[in-house]
Design an enzyme around this catalytic site. Structure first.
Site, PDB file in Angstrom:
ATOM      1  N   CYS A  59      56.158 -13.959 -11.783  1.00 62.15           N
ATOM      2  CA  CYS A  59      57.785 -14.135 -11.407  1.00 62.15           C
ATOM      3  C   CYS A  59      57.805 -15.527 -12.825  1.00 62.15           C
ATOM      4  CB  CYS A  59      57.900 -14.993 -10.217  1.00 62.15           C
ATOM      5  SG  CYS A  59      59.825 -15.245 -10.207  1.00 62.15           S
TER       6      CYS A  59
ATOM      7  N   SER B  94      70.690 -25.584 -16.423  1.00 62.00           N
ATOM      8  CA  SER B  94      69.305 -25.217 -16.814  1.00 62.00           C
ATOM      9  C   SER B  94      68.901 -25.690 -18.174  1.00 62.00           C
ATOM     10  CB  SER B  94      69.199 -23.740 -16.845  1.00 62.00           C
ATOM     11  OG  SER B  94      69.560 -23.112 -15.765  1.00 62.00           O
TER      12      SER B  94
ATOM     13  N   HIS C  71      58.899 -25.691 -13.114  1.00 61.73           N
ATOM     14  CA  HIS C  71      59.719 -24.297 -13.232  1.00 61.73           C
ATOM     15  C   HIS C  71      60.736 -24.059 -13.075  1.00 61.73           C
ATOM     16  CE1 HIS C  71      59.315 -23.563  -9.116  1.00 61.73           C
ATOM     17  NE2 HIS C  71      59.672 -22.290  -9.036  1.00 61.73           N
ATOM     18  N   GLY C  72      61.366 -25.251 -12.268  1.00 63.03           N
ATOM     19  CA  GLY C  72      62.845 -25.087 -11.487  1.00 63.03           C
ATOM     20  C   GLY C  72      63.360 -26.280 -11.246  1.00 63.03           C
TER      21      GLY C  72
HETATM   22  N1  LIG Z   1      70.280 -21.158 -13.299  1.00 63.81           N
HETATM   23  C1  LIG Z   1      70.187 -20.480 -12.229  1.00 63.81           C
HETATM   24  N2  LIG Z   1      69.007 -21.355 -11.699  1.00 63.81           N
HETATM   25  C2  LIG Z   1      68.553 -20.692 -10.372  1.00 63.81           C
HETATM   26  C3  LIG Z   1      69.278 -19.807  -9.578  1.00 63.81           C
HETATM   27  N3  LIG Z   1      68.671 -19.604  -8.452  1.00 63.81           N
HETATM   28  C4  LIG Z   1      67.593 -20.373  -8.283  1.00 63.81           C
HETATM   29  N4  LIG Z   1      67.517 -21.110  -9.596  1.00 63.81           N
HETATM   30  C5  LIG Z   1      66.334 -22.031 -10.178  1.00 63.81           C
HETATM   31  O1  LIG Z   1      65.474 -21.156 -10.364  1.00 63.81           O
HETATM   32  C6  LIG Z   1      63.912 -21.667 -10.011  1.00 63.81           C
HETATM   33  C7  LIG Z   1      63.003 -20.565  -9.632  1.00 63.81           C
HETATM   34  O2  LIG Z   1      62.141 -20.650  -8.771  1.00 63.81           O
HETATM   35  P1  LIG Z   1      61.337 -19.767  -7.812  1.00 63.81           P
HETATM   36  O3  LIG Z   1      60.496 -20.523  -6.959  1.00 63.81           O
HETATM   37  O4  LIG Z   1      62.366 -19.168  -6.974  1.00 63.81           O
HETATM   38  O5  LIG Z   1      60.937 -18.982  -8.875  1.00 63.81           O
HETATM   39  C8  LIG Z   1      64.463 -22.506  -8.655  1.00 63.81           C
HETATM   40  O6  LIG Z   1      63.435 -23.467  -8.404  1.00 63.81           O
HETATM   41  C9  LIG Z   1      65.893 -23.074  -8.936  1.00 63.81           C
HETATM   42  O7  LIG Z   1      65.773 -24.228  -9.631  1.00 63.81           O
HETATM   43  C10 LIG Z   1      70.451 -19.288 -10.170  1.00 63.81           C
HETATM   44  O8  LIG Z   1      71.173 -18.586  -9.620  1.00 63.81           O
HETATM   45  N5  LIG Z   1      70.888 -19.941 -11.630  1.00 63.81           N
HETATM   46 MN   LIG Z   2      59.906 -14.467  -7.888  1.00 57.98          MN
HETATM   47 MN   LIG Z   3      60.192 -17.426 -10.024  1.00 61.45          MN
END
Ligand SMILES: Nc1nc2c(ncn2[C@@H]2O[C@H](COP(=O)(O)O)[C@@H](O)[C@H]2O)c(=O)[nH]1
Ligand SMILES: [Mn+2]
Ligand SMILES: [Mn+2]
Length: 485
Positions: A103, A389, A408-409
């Site tokens: 991912c 982001s 990562h997020g």
């Molecule tokens: N800009 C956006 N960021 C998003 C959205 N939905 C989730 N997220 C972010 O992505 C990470 C990915 O984490 P994962 O573990 O699911 O791979 C998540 O932590 C969020 O911070 C979106 O629609 N737009």
């Molecule tokens: Mn995934």
């Molecule tokens: Mn992911």
């Protein structure tokens, strides 16, 4: 505060944003959490700390198991977890890579400004939703047969280049140039390949998305310049992985590892950490299959990007080359890789497990693409469909602090079930529209599960990363259009 107590686990503060679970009992090393107190309160709210502590019992784990600032509970090993494990005397654990192998996220830049896109948002979101396959189940940009899947597993984005879905520059701007050479399609099961046949070029469901964004802030002008980023510019972010194929690989190898190595399983406090000893046949086979799934995921994101270029061409009546729709970078965030790291003054080969964590190699590292070698590799950290982001660059301290990794997020704060109790999809969508964010999803439930309120504060996550010098902020973006699976 110098110590932090959470459900029987005590953490000691080592530095402002570094907390340590000291080594005791069966632990092979200490564990570390990289967080501010605000983030630590959220991280400590589920089983993350216990899972992190458990992971130090994996044989061969080096220095410390680490939880990134966006960490939360996962299958056996936390999402946001990093473990560097000796590749000769340690082990490899499918649960510490994750089910959605590779991912990851890719960002494409454009020469369009926010002004160019305003007034087209509705057409853009509808057209992207109609043309980029999403949701659970089948249907991808290309329908294929098992032979084609095998070629993709082996060759990654090189396959897409030969098929006219990529240009040379796309490969140069992808982690590992879009191909893991250690891939072995022969150890990927027929069932996994069958699941992969009709999902090549598809987002999948829930947390996966395609988002048109505008750049709202630039923090490091020089680096942003090298990345081709500037204020008010339109960029596109794509988040997805290896779909059913990667899931099948993880499921099958987890089961096989449990059965083939019960002696190792017995040493572990959680069956979900099941691992194959380094050097065993199963370790080699899982690694080969995982690398093949990594290649599949890169092709998946490449085909979605190719389709996105076509959609922009129709909506803006210009070629994608004229709009300079170039790949900035593609980074994996569910992966284990053989990498050389310095341990106690000696170079050792490790399986670096990054599950919900991004490689963040600094300037000068030979694996950073040539175009970015002077400034460090781009790191892409999505926030949510109602938050910023970030683009970061690999920080100077990442190699000694995190085996060259960062977050990562934003990381979830609640489960999908809790989210559906808390939020109503249509309300979330209306609220976002008030912020000029156009969202189209397969269902209201998806929007509720992914409401901005289910995620931690991404600004705080990247602030901690920046303060620690593991990933430095370069630019911030905000959503314009979003399609969700
Ligand atoms: N800009 C956006 N960021 C998003 C959205 N939905 C989730 N997220 C972010 O992505 C990470 C990915 O984490 P994962 O573990 O699911 O791979 C998540 O932590 C969020 O911070 C979106 O629609 N737009
Ligand atoms: Mn995934
Ligand atoms: Mn992911």
């Amino acid at each position: 505060m110098d110590t932090y107590d959470a459900d029987g686990i005590t953490l000691e503060r080592v530095e402002e944003y570094i907390w340590e679970i000291p080594q005791e009992g069966e632990m092979n090393t200490p564990a570390r959490v990289l967080a501010s107190e605000e983030l630590l309160d959220q991280i400590a709210d589920d089983k993350t700390l216990q899972q992190l502590k458990n992971s130090t019992q994996l044989p061969g784990v080096q220095q410390h198991a680490i939880c990134m600032p966006d960490g939360h509970q996962g299958y056996g090993f936390p999402v946001g977890g990093v473990a560097g494990i000796d590749a000769e005397e340690g082990c490899i654990s499918p649960g510490a890579v994750g089910f959605d192998i590779n991912c990851g996220v890719r960002m494409m830049t454009t020469n369009l400004s926010y002004d160019d896109v305003q007034g087209h948002e509705e057409e853009l979101v509808e057209s992207l939703f109609a043309n980029v396959p999403s949701g659970l189940g089948g249907g991808g940009v290309v329908e294929s047969d098992v032979e084609t899947v095998e070629e993709i597993l082996d060759r990654g984005v090189e396959w897409a280049l030969d098929e006219g879905h990529a240009v040379e520059d796309d490969l140069a701007h992808c982690e590992d140039e879009g191909r893991r050479p250690d891939a072995d399609p022969a150890v990927v099961s027929q069932k996994a390949k069958d699941r992969g046949k009709n999902q090549i070029g598809s987002l999948g469901s829930g947390n996966h998305f395609l988002e048109v964004q505008r750049v709202t802030d630039v923090f490091r002008e020089g680096v942003a310049d090298s990345y081709g980023l500037s204020a008010d510019q339109i960029v596109v972010l794509i988040h997805c992985g290896s779909r059913g194929l990667g899931h099948q690989v993880c499921t099958e190898y987890t089961r096989e590892v449990e059965q083939a190595h019960p002696e190792l399983l017995d040493q572990l406090p959680d069956k979900e950490l099941a691992a194959a000893p380094a050097g065993s046949q199963l370790a080699e086979e899982y690694y080969g299959a995982m690398c093949a799934a990594i290649n599949y995921a890169w092709v998946n994101r490449q085909l979605i990007m190719d389709r996105t270029r076509q959609v922009f061409e129709r909506v803006f009546d210009r070629s994608w080359e004229e709009m300079e729709m170039n790949l900035l970078y593609d980074v994996a965030h569910n992966i284990a890789k053989k990498e050389d790291h310095e341990i106690d003054g000696e170079e050792r080969e490790l399986y670096v497990h990054r599950k919900g964590a991004t490689r963040a190699f600094p300037a000068g590292h030979e694996e950073v693409p040539r175009a970015y070698r002077d400034v460090g590799q781009p790191v892409i950290i999505p926030g949510s469909m109602g938050a910023g982001s970030y683009v970061l660059r690999g920080g100077e301290s990442s190699m000694e602090t995190t085996f060259g990794s960062t977050a990562h997020g934003a990381g979830r704060t609640m489960s999908r079930t809790q989210a559906k109790d808390e939020f109503w999809g249509e309300d979330v969508q209306d609220e976002l529209r008030g912020q000029k964010v156009y969202v189209k999803a397969q269902s209201g439930a998806t929007v509720a599960e992914e409401a901005p309120g289910v995620y931690k504060d991404v600004d705080e996550v990247v602030r901690v990363s920046d303060e620690l010098g593991i990933g430095d902020t370069v630019a911030r973006t905000f959503p314009v259009c979003n399609i969700k699976g």
